[in-house]
Design a protein around this motif. Structure first.
Motif, PDB file in Angstrom:
ATOM      1  N   PRO A  82     -36.022  -0.401 -19.798  1.00 59.55           N
ATOM      2  CA  PRO A  82     -34.687   0.150 -19.524  1.00 59.55           C
ATOM      3  C   PRO A  82     -34.593   1.658 -19.716  1.00 59.55           C
ATOM      4  O   PRO A  82     -33.806   2.328 -19.037  1.00 59.55           O
ATOM      5  CB  PRO A  82     -33.801  -0.592 -20.529  1.00 59.55           C
ATOM      6  N   ALA A  83     -35.387   2.215 -20.644  1.00 56.07           N
ATOM      7  CA  ALA A  83     -35.296   3.651 -20.937  1.00 56.07           C
ATOM      8  C   ALA A  83     -35.574   4.496 -19.704  1.00 56.07           C
ATOM      9  O   ALA A  83     -34.974   5.567 -19.532  1.00 56.07           O
ATOM     10  CB  ALA A  83     -36.260   4.019 -22.059  1.00 56.07           C
ATOM     11  N   TRP A  84     -36.468   4.043 -18.823  1.00 59.78           N
ATOM     12  CA  TRP A  84     -36.800   4.838 -17.642  1.00 59.78           C
ATOM     13  C   TRP A  84     -35.712   4.752 -16.574  1.00 59.78           C
ATOM     14  O   TRP A  84     -35.745   5.485 -15.604  1.00 59.78           O
ATOM     15  CB  TRP A  84     -38.154   4.418 -17.079  1.00 59.78           C
ATOM     16  N   GLY A  85     -34.715   3.897 -16.791  1.00 60.43           N
ATOM     17  CA  GLY A  85     -33.585   3.848 -15.876  1.00 60.43           C
ATOM     18  C   GLY A  85     -32.518   4.870 -16.187  1.00 60.43           C
ATOM     19  O   GLY A  85     -31.511   4.971 -15.462  1.00 60.43           O
ATOM     20  N   THR A  86     -32.710   5.669 -17.257  1.00 59.83           N
ATOM     21  CA  THR A  86     -31.713   6.679 -17.637  1.00 59.83           C
ATOM     22  C   THR A  86     -32.353   8.053 -17.855  1.00 59.83           C
ATOM     23  O   THR A  86     -31.686   8.963 -18.346  1.00 59.83           O
ATOM     24  CB  THR A  86     -30.989   6.257 -18.936  1.00 59.83           C
ATOM     25  N   MET A  87     -33.619   8.222 -17.505  1.00 59.66           N
ATOM     26  CA  MET A  87     -34.324   9.462 -17.814  1.00 59.66           C
ATOM     27  C   MET A  87     -33.657  10.688 -17.197  1.00 59.66           C
ATOM     28  O   MET A  87     -33.581  11.755 -17.814  1.00 59.66           O
ATOM     29  CB  MET A  87     -35.771   9.356 -17.320  1.00 59.66           C
ATOM     30  N   LEU A  88     -33.151  10.561 -15.960  1.00 59.71           N
ATOM     31  CA  LEU A  88     -32.557  11.714 -15.288  1.00 59.71           C
ATOM     32  C   LEU A  88     -31.096  11.937 -15.669  1.00 59.71           C
ATOM     33  O   LEU A  88     -30.456  12.833 -15.124  1.00 59.71           O
ATOM     34  CB  LEU A  88     -32.691  11.562 -13.771  1.00 59.71           C
ATOM     35  N   ASP A  89     -30.574  11.128 -16.611  1.00 59.23           N
ATOM     36  CA  ASP A  89     -29.230  11.401 -17.117  1.00 59.23           C
ATOM     37  C   ASP A  89     -29.191  12.719 -17.885  1.00 59.23           C
ATOM     38  O   ASP A  89     -28.162  13.386 -17.937  1.00 59.23           O
ATOM     39  CB  ASP A  89     -28.765  10.260 -18.039  1.00 59.23           C
ATOM     40  N   ASP A  90     -30.308  13.075 -18.484  1.00 58.99           N
ATOM     41  CA  ASP A  90     -30.425  14.339 -19.232  1.00 58.99           C
ATOM     42  C   ASP A  90     -30.660  15.466 -18.223  1.00 58.99           C
ATOM     43  O   ASP A  90     -31.656  15.459 -17.491  1.00 58.99           O
ATOM     44  CB  ASP A  90     -31.583  14.224 -20.222  1.00 58.99           C
ATOM     45  N   PRO A 157     -42.535   3.472  -4.975  1.00 59.14           N
ATOM     46  CA  PRO A 157     -42.080   3.734  -3.602  1.00 59.14           C
ATOM     47  C   PRO A 157     -40.898   2.847  -3.195  1.00 59.14           C
ATOM     48  O   PRO A 157     -39.971   3.322  -2.530  1.00 59.14           O
ATOM     49  CB  PRO A 157     -43.323   3.430  -2.754  1.00 59.14           C
ATOM     50  N   ALA A 158     -40.927   1.566  -3.601  1.00 57.32           N
ATOM     51  CA  ALA A 158     -39.820   0.676  -3.250  1.00 57.32           C
ATOM     52  C   ALA A 158     -38.513   1.162  -3.867  1.00 57.32           C
ATOM     53  O   ALA A 158     -37.461   1.189  -3.204  1.00 57.32           O
ATOM     54  CB  ALA A 158     -40.126  -0.746  -3.707  1.00 57.32           C
ATOM     55  N   ALA A 159     -38.564   1.569  -5.140  1.00 64.55           N
ATOM     56  CA  ALA A 159     -37.352   2.044  -5.812  1.00 64.55           C
ATOM     57  C   ALA A 159     -36.837   3.333  -5.191  1.00 64.55           C
ATOM     58  O   ALA A 159     -35.621   3.494  -4.984  1.00 64.55           O
ATOM     59  CB  ALA A 159     -37.645   2.254  -7.296  1.00 64.55           C
ATOM     60  N   LEU A 160     -37.747   4.260  -4.890  1.00 67.36           N
ATOM     61  CA  LEU A 160     -37.319   5.539  -4.333  1.00 67.36           C
ATOM     62  C   LEU A 160     -36.793   5.395  -2.905  1.00 67.36           C
ATOM     63  O   LEU A 160     -35.835   6.074  -2.519  1.00 67.36           O
ATOM     64  CB  LEU A 160     -38.471   6.542  -4.370  1.00 67.36           C
ATOM     65  N   ILE A 161     -37.412   4.521  -2.119  1.00 65.72           N
ATOM     66  CA  ILE A 161     -36.947   4.324  -0.746  1.00 65.72           C
ATOM     67  C   ILE A 161     -35.561   3.691  -0.722  1.00 65.72           C
ATOM     68  O   ILE A 161     -34.686   4.089   0.040  1.00 65.72           O
ATOM     69  CB  ILE A 161     -37.965   3.458   0.037  1.00 65.72           C
ATOM     70  N   VAL A 162     -35.356   2.699  -1.584  1.00 65.06           N
ATOM     71  CA  VAL A 162     -34.093   1.955  -1.565  1.00 65.06           C
ATOM     72  C   VAL A 162     -32.994   2.664  -2.357  1.00 65.06           C
ATOM     73  O   VAL A 162     -31.843   2.742  -1.906  1.00 65.06           O
ATOM     74  CB  VAL A 162     -34.303   0.539  -2.112  1.00 65.06           C
ATOM     75  N   TYR A 163     -33.342   3.215  -3.535  1.00 69.22           N
ATOM     76  CA  TYR A 163     -32.313   3.749  -4.425  1.00 69.22           C
ATOM     77  C   TYR A 163     -32.429   5.251  -4.683  1.00 69.22           C
ATOM     78  O   TYR A 163     -31.508   5.848  -5.249  1.00 69.22           O
ATOM     79  CB  TYR A 163     -32.357   3.016  -5.773  1.00 69.22           C
ATOM     80  N   ASP A 166     -31.350   7.514  -8.061  1.00 67.59           N
ATOM     81  CA  ASP A 166     -30.476   6.628  -8.837  1.00 67.59           C
ATOM     82  C   ASP A 166     -31.263   5.643  -9.684  1.00 67.59           C
ATOM     83  O   ASP A 166     -30.755   5.129 -10.682  1.00 67.59           O
ATOM     84  CB  ASP A 166     -29.539   5.842  -7.910  1.00 67.59           C
ATOM     85  N   PHE A 167     -32.502   5.356  -9.285  1.00 64.46           N
ATOM     86  CA  PHE A 167     -33.297   4.406 -10.062  1.00 64.46           C
ATOM     87  C   PHE A 167     -33.578   4.934 -11.456  1.00 64.46           C
ATOM     88  O   PHE A 167     -33.791   4.153 -12.387  1.00 64.46           O
ATOM     89  CB  PHE A 167     -34.621   4.119  -9.345  1.00 64.46           C
ATOM     90  N   PHE A 168     -33.572   6.258 -11.627  1.00 61.69           N
ATOM     91  CA  PHE A 168     -33.854   6.862 -12.923  1.00 61.69           C
ATOM     92  C   PHE A 168     -32.585   7.394 -13.584  1.00 61.69           C
ATOM     93  O   PHE A 168     -32.659   8.180 -14.525  1.00 61.69           O
ATOM     94  CB  PHE A 168     -34.880   7.992 -12.765  1.00 61.69           C
ATOM     95  N   GLY A 172     -24.911   4.403 -10.228  1.00 59.36           N
ATOM     96  CA  GLY A 172     -25.504   4.663  -8.921  1.00 59.36           C
ATOM     97  C   GLY A 172     -25.847   3.392  -8.161  1.00 59.36           C
ATOM     98  O   GLY A 172     -25.461   2.288  -8.524  1.00 59.36           O
ATOM     99  N   ALA A 173     -26.631   3.575  -7.116  1.00 59.10           N
ATOM    100  CA  ALA A 173     -26.896   2.489  -6.175  1.00 59.10           C
ATOM    101  C   ALA A 173     -27.687   1.346  -6.786  1.00 59.10           C
ATOM    102  O   ALA A 173     -27.632   0.221  -6.304  1.00 59.10           O
ATOM    103  CB  ALA A 173     -27.647   3.042  -4.964  1.00 59.10           C
ATOM    104  N   ASP A 174     -28.482   1.628  -7.828  1.00 60.38           N
ATOM    105  CA  ASP A 174     -29.322   0.567  -8.398  1.00 60.38           C
ATOM    106  C   ASP A 174     -28.646  -0.152  -9.548  1.00 60.38           C
ATOM    107  O   ASP A 174     -29.275  -0.976 -10.209  1.00 60.38           O
ATOM    108  CB  ASP A 174     -30.659   1.145  -8.864  1.00 60.38           C
ATOM    109  N   GLU A 175     -27.395   0.132  -9.826  1.00 61.13           N
ATOM    110  CA  GLU A 175     -26.706  -0.480 -10.963  1.00 61.13           C
ATOM    111  C   GLU A 175     -26.637  -1.988 -10.760  1.00 61.13           C
ATOM    112  O   GLU A 175     -26.388  -2.496  -9.675  1.00 61.13           O
ATOM    113  CB  GLU A 175     -25.286   0.091 -11.099  1.00 61.13           C
ATOM    114  N   GLY A 176     -26.886  -2.736 -11.846  1.00 63.71           N
ATOM    115  CA  GLY A 176     -26.761  -4.191 -11.783  1.00 63.71           C
ATOM    116  C   GLY A 176     -27.954  -4.837 -11.111  1.00 63.71           C
ATOM    117  O   GLY A 176     -29.101  -4.654 -11.498  1.00 63.71           O
TER     118      GLY A 176
END
Length: 233
Positions: A82-90, A157-163, A166-168, A172-176
């Motif tokens: 889960p931590a890598w899902g918030t890295m770009l919040d900073d 690549p799948a996360a970056l193409i789709v979201y 926002d994945f990091f 955003g789009a990947d929420e939930g």
């Protein structure tokens, strides 16, 4: 006419020739192990059977592939946390910092998992009567982790193409459910790794199924104990 005696080889020259021959043999073995690190994805049994060879030159030849596998497997593992899902919040973290932190974090995660889980598997194997060295157990674990090592090549690549970014980030789009899909994709590679570990224990150690189950059960108990111990100290 008497035969001429063969020329005498100086000890230093003989030692140099032997060292060159051994170095060539190790390089050849290294190339074989790099190929095996890839082939394990579709032909795992011959690779695990080769791990039963405890020749010192062969063991040395595995070191670089093992290092690469544990680094990439560590990266594959932390990307699912889960931590890598918030890295770009900073706001101080950009893509370069994210890449560096992921690389360093993967190195530590991979090394820690390699040593801790490898130790637990070795102790579990000893518990069912296996007498092989701890290094062999770690190498079985490392080559089992090849699917996890290649997983970032699919999940990122799948996360970056789709979201996108926002994945990091939180929200955003990947929420939930969106993030769950990517993590679920990564867990397929984790399951694949576990299947290879089962096959590796059975092939390298020639264990019956009850021996494989006993090894994994004991290893699981030990890993749980290692995880709980710091909270009790």
């Amino acid at each position: 006419m008497s035969a001429q005696p063969p020329p005498r080889v100086k000890p230093a020259a003989a030692a140099d020739a032997e060292a060159r021959s051994r170095a060539d043999a190790v390089r050849d073995a290294e190339r074989r192990w790099w190929r095996r690190a890839v082939e394990i994805l579709w032909r795992p049994r011959p690779v695990f059977a080769a791990l039963a060879d405890d020749d010192e030159d062969d063991v040395v030849a595995r070191q670089e592939p093992v290092l690469a596998i544990i680094l990439l497997a560590g990266i594959g593992g932390i990307l699912l946390t889960p931590a890598w899902g918030t890295m770009l919040d900073d706001w101080t973290v950009d893509w370069l910092v994210l890449a560096v932190v992921t690389f360093v974090g993967g190195l530590f995660y991979g090394a820690f998992g390699y040593l801790l889980i490898g130790l637990a598997i070795w102790l579990g194997a000893r518990g069912v009567g296996v007498t092989g060295p701890a290094r062999q157990a770690r190498h079985v674990l490392a080559f089992s982790a090849v699917p996890l090592a290649v997983s970032p090549g699919v999940t990122v690549p799948a996360a970056l193409i789709v979201y996108g970014a926002d994945f990091f980030r939180s929200g955003g789009a990947d929420e939930g459910a969106g993030r769950v899909v990517i993590v679920g994709l990564g867990l397929v590679f984790v399951a694949w790794t576990f299947v290879l570990l089962v096959l590796g224990l059975r092939t390298t150690y020639r264990l019956p199924w009850r021996g494989v189950v006993g090894t994994l059960a004991l290893a699981g108990v030990l890993v749980a104990a290692f995880a709980v111990l710091p909270t009790l100290l």
